[in-house]
Design a protein around this motif. Sequence first.
Motif, mmCIF file in Angstrom:
data_model
loop_
_atom_site.group_PDB
_atom_site.id
_atom_site.type_symbol
_atom_site.label_atom_id
_atom_site.label_comp_id
_atom_site.label_asym_id
_atom_site.label_seq_id
_atom_site.Cartn_x
_atom_site.Cartn_y
_atom_site.Cartn_z
ATOM 1 N N GLY A 1 -4.764 -2.227 -13.189
ATOM 2 C CA GLY A 1 -4.984 -2.533 -14.769
ATOM 3 C C GLY A 1 -5.564 -1.036 -15.311
ATOM 4 O O GLY A 1 -5.078 -0.052 -14.950
ATOM 5 N N VAL A 2 -6.317 -1.171 -16.518
ATOM 6 C CA VAL A 2 -6.643 -0.121 -17.337
ATOM 7 C C VAL A 2 -7.694 0.704 -16.396
ATOM 8 O O VAL A 2 -8.500 0.164 -15.789
ATOM 9 C CB VAL A 2 -7.412 -0.237 -18.643
ATOM 10 C CG1 VAL A 2 -7.890 0.814 -19.403
ATOM 11 C CG2 VAL A 2 -6.133 -0.937 -19.393
ATOM 12 N N GLY A 3 -7.481 1.916 -16.447
ATOM 13 C CA GLY A 3 -8.295 2.837 -15.599
ATOM 14 C C GLY A 3 -7.728 3.660 -14.352
ATOM 15 O O GLY A 3 -6.495 3.161 -14.290
ATOM 16 N N SER A 4 -8.563 4.267 -13.545
ATOM 17 C CA SER A 4 -7.936 5.017 -12.543
ATOM 18 C C SER A 4 -8.228 4.430 -11.038
ATOM 19 O O SER A 4 -7.761 5.156 -10.238
ATOM 20 C CB SER A 4 -8.137 6.451 -12.766
ATOM 21 O OG SER A 4 -9.439 6.709 -12.322
ATOM 22 N N ASP A 5 -8.812 3.299 -10.833
ATOM 23 C CA ASP A 5 -9.162 2.791 -9.663
ATOM 24 C C ASP A 5 -8.076 2.523 -8.991
ATOM 25 O O ASP A 5 -7.945 2.742 -7.762
ATOM 26 C CB ASP A 5 -10.089 1.582 -9.932
ATOM 27 C CG ASP A 5 -9.852 0.519 -10.725
ATOM 28 O OD1 ASP A 5 -8.932 0.560 -11.662
ATOM 29 O OD2 ASP A 5 -9.932 -0.564 -10.450
ATOM 30 N N GLY A 6 -7.095 1.702 -9.583
ATOM 31 C CA GLY A 6 -5.869 1.377 -8.887
ATOM 32 C C GLY A 6 -5.039 2.693 -8.426
ATOM 33 O O GLY A 6 -4.378 2.615 -7.232
ATOM 34 N N ALA A 7 -5.013 3.560 -9.291
ATOM 35 C CA ALA A 7 -4.249 4.701 -9.079
ATOM 36 C C ALA A 7 -4.824 5.541 -7.559
ATOM 37 O O ALA A 7 -4.160 6.128 -6.746
ATOM 38 C CB ALA A 7 -4.335 5.852 -10.085
ATOM 39 N N LYS A 8 -6.148 5.576 -7.841
ATOM 40 C CA LYS A 8 -7.067 6.061 -6.343
ATOM 41 C C LYS A 8 -6.578 5.133 -5.240
ATOM 42 O O LYS A 8 -6.296 5.926 -4.300
ATOM 43 C CB LYS A 8 -8.306 6.276 -6.672
ATOM 44 C CG LYS A 8 -8.749 7.344 -7.962
ATOM 45 C CD LYS A 8 -10.129 6.971 -8.171
ATOM 46 C CE LYS A 8 -10.511 7.902 -9.217
ATOM 47 N NZ LYS A 8 -11.969 7.917 -9.505
ATOM 48 N N GLY A 9 -6.515 4.011 -5.408
ATOM 49 C CA GLY A 9 -5.924 3.122 -4.140
ATOM 50 C C GLY A 9 -4.582 3.456 -3.812
ATOM 51 O O GLY A 9 -4.461 3.362 -2.693
ATOM 52 N N LEU A 10 -3.791 3.668 -4.639
ATOM 53 C CA LEU A 10 -2.381 3.952 -4.529
ATOM 54 C C LEU A 10 -2.120 5.232 -3.969
ATOM 55 O O LEU A 10 -1.492 5.271 -2.796
ATOM 56 C CB LEU A 10 -1.552 3.889 -5.772
ATOM 57 C CG LEU A 10 -0.017 3.958 -5.647
ATOM 58 C CD1 LEU A 10 0.373 2.677 -4.922
ATOM 59 C CD2 LEU A 10 0.411 4.287 -6.764
ATOM 60 N N LEU A 11 -3.002 6.323 -4.213
ATOM 61 C CA LEU A 11 -3.043 7.628 -3.574
ATOM 62 C C LEU A 11 -3.519 7.596 -2.147
ATOM 63 O O LEU A 11 -2.995 7.949 -1.356
ATOM 64 C CB LEU A 11 -4.065 8.565 -4.417
ATOM 65 C CG LEU A 11 -4.010 9.899 -3.898
ATOM 66 C CD1 LEU A 11 -2.646 10.518 -3.854
ATOM 67 C CD2 LEU A 11 -5.038 10.932 -4.734
ATOM 68 N N ALA A 12 -4.553 6.612 -1.894
ATOM 69 C CA ALA A 12 -4.980 6.372 -0.571
ATOM 70 C C ALA A 12 -3.796 5.843 0.215
ATOM 71 O O ALA A 12 -3.568 6.452 1.614
ATOM 72 C CB ALA A 12 -6.335 5.604 -0.524
ATOM 73 N N LEU A 13 -3.085 4.732 -0.193
ATOM 74 C CA LEU A 13 -1.902 4.396 0.523
ATOM 75 C C LEU A 13 -1.067 5.180 0.856
ATOM 76 O O LEU A 13 -0.462 5.577 1.799
ATOM 77 C CB LEU A 13 -1.227 3.320 -0.324
ATOM 78 C CG LEU A 13 -2.167 1.863 -0.461
ATOM 79 C CD1 LEU A 13 -1.672 0.801 -1.314
ATOM 80 C CD2 LEU A 13 -2.338 1.221 0.957
ATOM 81 N N ARG A 14 -0.573 6.118 -0.018
ATOM 82 C CA ARG A 14 0.296 7.158 0.263
ATOM 83 C C ARG A 14 -0.261 8.305 1.001
ATOM 84 O O ARG A 14 0.709 8.573 1.833
ATOM 85 C CB ARG A 14 0.785 8.096 -1.321
ATOM 86 C CG ARG A 14 1.611 9.048 -1.179
ATOM 87 C CD ARG A 14 2.046 9.971 -2.483
ATOM 88 N NE ARG A 14 3.024 10.751 -2.145
ATOM 89 C CZ ARG A 14 3.758 11.605 -2.781
ATOM 90 N NH1 ARG A 14 3.174 11.650 -4.039
ATOM 91 N NH2 ARG A 14 4.415 12.441 -2.575
#
Length: 64
Positions: A4-17
């Motif tokens: 969604g809006v914000g960077s929490d999902g992006a941080k989770g995606l980075l952890a997965l990467r």
Amino acid sequence: MLTGVGSDGAKGLLALRQMGATTIAQNAGRSAEFNLPNPAVELQAAQLVLSTDEIIRYINGMEE
């Protein structure tokens, strides 16, 4: 992962990467709001930035 809006999902995606997962973000071409995948792109959490059609072809190619 849908974010969604914000960077929490992006941080989770980075952890997965960082754990070795293949990560993809939708490009701006057809995104209703590019600010949704943009934080993942900016964090370099997404290995690939593709259109929806390219994402489908990529995933289908992985199944072969």
